[in-house]
Design a protein around this motif. Structure first.
Motif, PDB file in Angstrom:
ATOM      1  N   VAL A 381       6.327  24.309  18.803  1.00  0.00           N
ATOM      2  CA  VAL A 381       5.036  24.110  19.460  1.00  0.00           C
ATOM      3  C   VAL A 381       4.213  23.151  18.597  1.00  0.00           C
ATOM      4  CG1 VAL A 381       2.983  25.244  20.402  1.00  0.00           C
ATOM      5  CG2 VAL A 381       5.147  26.476  20.317  1.00  0.00           C
ATOM      6  N   GLY A 382       3.506  22.216  19.249  1.00  0.00           N
ATOM      7  CA  GLY A 382       2.586  21.360  18.501  1.00  0.00           C
ATOM      8  C   GLY A 382       3.163  20.012  18.137  1.00  0.00           C
ATOM      9  N   GLY A 383       4.214  19.585  18.822  1.00  0.00           N
ATOM     10  CA  GLY A 383       4.740  18.236  18.586  1.00  0.00           C
ATOM     11  C   GLY A 383       5.752  18.184  17.463  1.00  0.00           C
ATOM     12  N   PRO A 384       6.120  16.971  17.053  1.00  0.00           N
ATOM     13  CA  PRO A 384       7.197  16.813  16.067  1.00  0.00           C
ATOM     14  C   PRO A 384       6.835  17.351  14.690  1.00  0.00           C
ATOM     15  CG  PRO A 384       6.105  14.713  16.482  1.00  0.00           C
ATOM     16  CD  PRO A 384       5.561  15.681  17.486  1.00  0.00           C
ATOM     17  N   LEU A 385       5.540  17.594  14.452  1.00  0.00           N
ATOM     18  CA  LEU A 385       5.112  18.127  13.158  1.00  0.00           C
ATOM     19  C   LEU A 385       4.804  19.623  13.243  1.00  0.00           C
ATOM     20  CD1 LEU A 385       2.638  15.222  12.250  1.00  0.00           C
ATOM     21  CD2 LEU A 385       5.103  15.322  11.866  1.00  0.00           C
ATOM     22  N   GLY A 386       5.107  20.222  14.391  1.00  0.00           N
ATOM     23  CA  GLY A 386       4.843  21.651  14.577  1.00  0.00           C
ATOM     24  C   GLY A 386       5.980  22.492  14.010  1.00  0.00           C
ATOM     25  N   ALA A 387       5.677  23.769  13.738  1.00  0.00           N
ATOM     26  CA  ALA A 387       6.686  24.673  13.171  1.00  0.00           C
ATOM     27  C   ALA A 387       7.679  25.111  14.253  1.00  0.00           C
ATOM     28  CB  ALA A 387       5.996  25.895  12.593  1.00  0.00           C
ATOM     29  N   TYR A 388       8.889  25.452  13.809  1.00  0.00           N
ATOM     30  CA  TYR A 388       9.871  26.078  14.707  1.00  0.00           C
ATOM     31  C   TYR A 388       9.701  27.579  14.600  1.00  0.00           C
ATOM     32  CZ  TYR A 388      12.277  21.613  15.139  1.00  0.00           C
ATOM     33  OH  TYR A 388      12.586  20.310  15.424  1.00  0.00           O
ATOM     34  N   PHE A 389       9.480  28.228  15.735  1.00  0.00           N
ATOM     35  CA  PHE A 389       9.383  29.689  15.744  1.00  0.00           C
ATOM     36  C   PHE A 389      10.696  30.274  16.261  1.00  0.00           C
ATOM     37  CE2 PHE A 389       4.492  30.542  16.128  1.00  0.00           C
ATOM     38  CZ  PHE A 389       4.333  30.040  14.842  1.00  0.00           C
ATOM     39  N   PRO A 390      11.147  31.391  15.662  1.00  0.00           N
ATOM     40  CA  PRO A 390      12.346  32.058  16.183  1.00  0.00           C
ATOM     41  C   PRO A 390      11.990  32.913  17.391  1.00  0.00           C
ATOM     42  CG  PRO A 390      11.489  33.246  14.285  1.00  0.00           C
ATOM     43  CD  PRO A 390      10.581  32.063  14.485  1.00  0.00           C
ATOM     44  N   ALA A 391      13.005  33.441  18.079  1.00  0.00           N
ATOM     45  CA  ALA A 391      12.760  34.211  19.306  1.00  0.00           C
ATOM     46  C   ALA A 391      11.864  35.428  19.041  1.00  0.00           C
ATOM     47  CB  ALA A 391      14.092  34.641  19.911  1.00  0.00           C
ATOM     48  N   ASP A 392      11.942  36.012  17.835  1.00  0.00           N
ATOM     49  CA  ASP A 392      11.104  37.206  17.625  1.00  0.00           C
ATOM     50  C   ASP A 392       9.639  36.863  17.327  1.00  0.00           C
ATOM     51  OD1 ASP A 392      11.547  36.318  15.115  1.00  0.00           O
ATOM     52  OD2 ASP A 392      12.492  38.141  14.340  1.00  0.00           O
ATOM     53  N   TYR A 393       9.268  35.604  17.431  1.00  0.00           N
ATOM     54  CA  TYR A 393       7.842  35.227  17.335  1.00  0.00           C
ATOM     55  C   TYR A 393       7.244  34.973  18.723  1.00  0.00           C
ATOM     56  CZ  TYR A 393       7.224  34.511  12.271  1.00  0.00           C
ATOM     57  OH  TYR A 393       7.081  34.680  10.919  1.00  0.00           O
ATOM     58  N   LEU A 394       8.007  35.310  19.761  1.00  0.00           N
ATOM     59  CA  LEU A 394       7.509  35.014  21.112  1.00  0.00           C
ATOM     60  C   LEU A 394       6.290  35.856  21.489  1.00  0.00           C
ATOM     61  CD1 LEU A 394      10.764  34.440  23.222  1.00  0.00           C
ATOM     62  CD2 LEU A 394       9.173  32.724  22.361  1.00  0.00           C
ATOM     63  N   ASP A 395       5.991  36.861  20.676  1.00  0.00           N
ATOM     64  CA  ASP A 395       4.791  37.668  20.957  1.00  0.00           C
ATOM     65  C   ASP A 395       3.516  36.985  20.446  1.00  0.00           C
ATOM     66  OD1 ASP A 395       5.346  37.893  18.278  1.00  0.00           O
ATOM     67  OD2 ASP A 395       4.952  40.044  18.143  1.00  0.00           O
ATOM     68  N   THR A 396       3.631  35.805  19.835  1.00  0.00           N
ATOM     69  CA  THR A 396       2.438  35.120  19.309  1.00  0.00           C
ATOM     70  C   THR A 396       1.545  34.641  20.451  1.00  0.00           C
ATOM     71  OG1 THR A 396       3.959  34.213  17.664  1.00  0.00           O
ATOM     72  CG2 THR A 396       1.699  33.373  17.622  1.00  0.00           C
ATOM     73  N   PRO A 397       0.261  35.021  20.457  1.00  0.00           N
ATOM     74  CA  PRO A 397      -0.615  34.505  21.520  1.00  0.00           C
ATOM     75  C   PRO A 397      -0.888  33.012  21.314  1.00  0.00           C
ATOM     76  CG  PRO A 397      -1.658  36.325  20.314  1.00  0.00           C
ATOM     77  CD  PRO A 397      -0.439  35.923  19.546  1.00  0.00           C
ATOM     78  N   LEU A 398      -1.037  32.303  22.422  1.00  0.00           N
ATOM     79  CA  LEU A 398      -1.405  30.881  22.347  1.00  0.00           C
ATOM     80  C   LEU A 398      -2.888  30.838  21.979  1.00  0.00           C
ATOM     81  CD1 LEU A 398       0.552  29.675  25.490  1.00  0.00           C
ATOM     82  CD2 LEU A 398       1.120  29.162  23.125  1.00  0.00           C
ATOM     83  N   ASP A 399      -3.145  30.734  20.694  1.00  0.00           N
ATOM     84  CA  ASP A 399      -4.490  30.801  20.132  1.00  0.00           C
ATOM     85  C   ASP A 399      -4.408  30.109  18.775  1.00  0.00           C
ATOM     86  OD1 ASP A 399      -7.125  32.406  19.323  1.00  0.00           O
ATOM     87  OD2 ASP A 399      -5.642  32.899  17.807  1.00  0.00           O
ATOM     88  N   TYR A 400      -5.392  29.276  18.456  1.00  0.00           N
ATOM     89  CA  TYR A 400      -5.321  28.472  17.222  1.00  0.00           C
ATOM     90  C   TYR A 400      -5.077  29.340  15.979  1.00  0.00           C
ATOM     91  CZ  TYR A 400      -7.171  24.528  19.923  1.00  0.00           C
ATOM     92  OH  TYR A 400      -7.343  23.527  20.856  1.00  0.00           O
ATOM     93  N   GLU A 401      -5.864  30.445  15.866  1.00  0.00           N
ATOM     94  CA  GLU A 401      -5.767  31.260  14.655  1.00  0.00           C
ATOM     95  C   GLU A 401      -4.462  32.048  14.592  1.00  0.00           C
ATOM     96  OE1 GLU A 401      -9.272  29.475  14.285  1.00  0.00           O
ATOM     97  OE2 GLU A 401      -8.903  30.693  16.050  1.00  0.00           O
ATOM     98  N   ALA A 402      -4.022  32.562  15.750  1.00  0.00           N
ATOM     99  CA  ALA A 402      -2.775  33.348  15.762  1.00  0.00           C
ATOM    100  C   ALA A 402      -1.596  32.473  15.319  1.00  0.00           C
ATOM    101  CB  ALA A 402      -2.528  33.911  17.160  1.00  0.00           C
ATOM    102  N   PHE A 403      -1.603  31.215  15.739  1.00  0.00           N
ATOM    103  CA  PHE A 403      -0.532  30.302  15.331  1.00  0.00           C
ATOM    104  C   PHE A 403      -0.641  29.987  13.841  1.00  0.00           C
ATOM    105  CE2 PHE A 403       2.473  28.376  18.371  1.00  0.00           C
ATOM    106  CZ  PHE A 403       2.265  29.268  19.409  1.00  0.00           C
ATOM    107  N   ALA A 404      -1.872  29.757  13.378  1.00  0.00           N
ATOM    108  CA  ALA A 404      -2.064  29.433  11.961  1.00  0.00           C
ATOM    109  C   ALA A 404      -1.606  30.592  11.080  1.00  0.00           C
ATOM    110  CB  ALA A 404      -3.532  29.100  11.703  1.00  0.00           C
ATOM    111  N   GLN A 405      -1.865  31.826  11.523  1.00  0.00           N
ATOM    112  CA  GLN A 405      -1.451  33.004  10.751  1.00  0.00           C
ATOM    113  C   GLN A 405       0.060  33.041  10.538  1.00  0.00           C
ATOM    114  OE1 GLN A 405      -2.754  36.716  12.436  1.00  0.00           O
ATOM    115  NE2 GLN A 405      -4.817  36.406  11.630  1.00  0.00           N
ATOM    116  N   ARG A 406       0.792  32.503  11.502  1.00  0.00           N
ATOM    117  CA  ARG A 406       2.256  32.487  11.380  1.00  0.00           C
ATOM    118  C   ARG A 406       2.753  31.117  10.900  1.00  0.00           C
ATOM    119  NH1 ARG A 406       4.542  36.460  16.195  1.00  0.00           N
ATOM    120  NH2 ARG A 406       4.475  38.284  14.831  1.00  0.00           N
ATOM    121  N   ARG A 407       1.872  30.409  10.258  1.00  0.00           N
ATOM    122  CA  ARG A 407       2.152  29.088   9.704  1.00  0.00           C
ATOM    123  C   ARG A 407       2.732  28.134  10.749  1.00  0.00           C
ATOM    124  NH1 ARG A 407       5.446  30.321   4.744  1.00  0.00           N
ATOM    125  NH2 ARG A 407       5.455  32.416   5.547  1.00  0.00           N
ATOM    126  N   GLY A 408       2.085  28.143  11.890  1.00  0.00           N
ATOM    127  CA  GLY A 408       2.431  27.197  12.955  1.00  0.00           C
ATOM    128  C   GLY A 408       1.155  26.535  13.422  1.00  0.00           C
TER     129      GLY A 408
END
Ligand SMILES: Cc1cc2nc3c(=O)[nH]c(=O)nc-3n(C[C@H](O)[C@H](O)[C@H](O)COP(=O)(O)O)c2cc1C
Ligand code: SF4
Length: 518
Positions: A381-408
């Motif tokens: 998520v977030g283009g070519p400079l975005g982090a790769y999340f594994p399948a068990d991160y699919l519970d992450t809400p689409l929200d700026y802070e929630a993504f930042a918390q998971r280093r994405g």
């Protein structure tokens, strides 16, 4: 009532034959001497159904898709009399993919003729501008602050705060610059909007001009978007003709005009200071900050620079009020996010929804999982400079802070899906290679570090001293993060380190180097 048939002219629909379908429909109608209007629209963003043809009936619009030229002769009786047809989808707004969305920005896309001022106005357009014309500049700015709108181009900086700085700057000339460079992988929302409802962006830029005291706007459209460039240019002309751009806009005593520019074709030209250099006719090199563009931007003058989606959210905020907009979303992510589903996905397309939907809901409930039918392994998520999340991160809400918390990072809302055949070491190598290709070259960590990173990752892939080379990569990533001048070099470690952290098994098995990651 003249028969009205709608055929998309969006680049996605054109790529699968929409022009041929429109021509075939027109020819078939002429042969049967049937009077009808074939109206070209944007795309509703349900790409697996393109070209999606619609017809206006007394009970609303009826959609058919995906339509091939060979389907057209049989389709005409269906369009004329509602005869049964295998491609009938019914009321497009009732298709679950669309019905479940909250389209504040994309409500008119795929519905209206994008270059018709009358159509835009008939569907609620220019209400925000009318309100803004009756307000003081500071009142407009505070309305945008209150809406909680954050920049949709990547960094998520509050739009109203940026405008406040430009409003407060003293200068004989100020500018509004719209960043339509949209270089992130898996993103197409800016393009779809410019091709499907360009006037919402023209209205947003004009309101921004009224808010900060700028009389001139520039839009920088990426060179790979010839259709968006053409449609946007036609919309600007139509607005100028209608007295909505130029001097004394909409009968007021205020002036605002827009110049349309084609980009230079480099990813880094989407970075705001590099974009300004390019707009000034120079090479797209990143500028040192400070000074901020808000104080010293285009031609050295105070400049608002915002993404397409940020500016296009503004007419709705003004028309419906800041609170209505802010009532959508979660935490500090207010309003809606037009996210884009791409990669190995069954139902790719545009989904506009309030922030807070989980990544899994986006990928599975809307996207239908992988196109290949194989298990999903990674999501970027977030283009070519975005982090790769594994399948068990699919519970992450689409929200700026929630993504930042998971280093994405959420970035521009592009979601790219990979199935279990993906090689994450190749993806990490590709991240360095991308940075090396797109680097503007101004600072060493990015210019040299990206090339050394790619070489080191290739050694890992070949199985040479894996542990030592991964330590080297870790060290290099730290340097790039800490010492790069802009986010191109500074964020390249995101895809690299996330791939190593979440998919370590791909970095621990020697194999022949493949150059297929891209
Ligand atoms: C390498 C790089 C590329 C970028 N590309 C884009 C882009 O294509 N479009 C965009 O709006 N912002 C892009 N940005 C972010 C801009 O620098 C800037 O933050 C943004 O245009 C500000 O608008 P916003 O506040 O409305 O998001 C990029 C940033 C970097 C570092
Ligand atoms: S990080 Fe890369 S793109 Fe950014 S200024 Fe440095 S060399 Fe240029």
């Amino acid at each position: 009532m003249t028969l009205r048939i709608y055929v998309p002219a969006d680049a996605s629909a054109l790529s699968v034959g929409a022009d041929l379908v429109a021509d075939a429909i027109a020819a078939e109608l002429a042969a049967r001497r049937i009077e009808a209007q074939v109206i070209r629209t944007g795309s509703r963003g349900l790409f697996w159904l393109e070209p999606m043809v619609e017809v206006a009936t007394l009970t609303g619009r009826i959609a058919y898709g995906p339509v091939d030229v060979a389907d057209v002769p049989q389709l005409i009786p269906a369009l004329l009399e509602g005869a049964p047809h295998k491609l009938k989808l019914g009321n497009p707004d009732a298709i679950p993919y669309l019905a479940r969305q909250e389209r504040l920005t994309f409500g008119r896309v795929g519905v209206i003729d994008p270059v018709s001022v009358d159509d835009y106005r008939a569907h609620g357009g220019f209400k925000g501008l009318e309100k803004a014309l009756a307000m003081k500049p500071a009142e407009i700015v505070e309305e945008v602050v209150a809406s909680g709108l954050r920049g949709r181009g990547g960094a998520g900086f509050p739009t109203g705060i940026k405008w406040r700085t430009v409003l407060g700057a003293q200068a004989d000339q100020k500018y509004i610059v719209c960043n339509a460079d949209e270089g992130d992988s898996g993103t197409f929302a800016d393009r779809m909007l410019m091709e499907g409802d360009p006037m919402i962006l023209i209205e947003g830029m004009t309101i921004a001009g009224l808010a900060v005291g700028a009389t001139q706007g520039y839009i920088y459209i990426r060179s790979e978007y010839p259709h968006a460039f053409r449609t946007f240019g036609r919309a600007v002309e139509a607005c100028r003709k209608a007295g909505l751009l130029g001097t004394r806009i909409a009968g007021s005593d205020r002036d605002f005009d827009i110049t349309v520019r084609l980009g230079a074709g480099a990813y880094v030209c989407g970075e705001e200071t590099s974009l300004l250099e390019s707009l000034e006719g120079k090479r797209g090199l990143v500028r040192f900050k400070p000074p901020l563009p808000a104080l010293k931007g285009l031609f050295g003058k105070p400049t608002v620079i915002n993404n397409v989606l940020s500016l296009a959210a503004v007419p709705t905020i003004l028309a419906d009020g800041a609170k209505t907009y802010a009532d959508f979303g979660m935490g500090r992510s207010r309003g809606t996010l037009p996210f884009q589903l791409a990669g190995n996905i069954k139902y790719g397309g545009l989904v506009e929804k309030a922030f807070g939907l989980t990544l899994g809901e986006a990928v599975h409930d809307f996207g239908g999982g992988t196109l290949s039918g194989r298990p999903l392994r990674a999501v970027q998520v977030g283009g070519p400079l975005g982090a790769y999340f594994p399948a068990d991160y699919l519970d992450t809400p689409l929200d700026y802070e929630a993504f930042a918390q998971r280093r994405g990072m959420l970035g521009h809302g592009g979601i790219v899906v990979f199935d279990d055949t993906v090689d994450m070491a190749e993806q990490a190598r590709f991240a360095f290679e991308f940075c090396a290709k797109e680097s503007c070259g101004k600072c060493t960590p990015c210019r040299i570090g990206s090339t050394r990173g790619r070489e080191t990752m290739e050694r890992v892939i070949r199985g040479e001293h894996i542990a030592d080379n991964l330590t080297l990569i870790e060290d290099l990533c730290r340097t790039m993060t800490d010492a790069s001048l802009c986010a191109l070099g500074g964020l390249t470690p995101y895809p690299v380190t996330s791939a190593i952290e979440h998919f370590p098994e791909d970095f621990d098995r020697p194999r022949a180097h493949r150059a297929a990651a891209e």
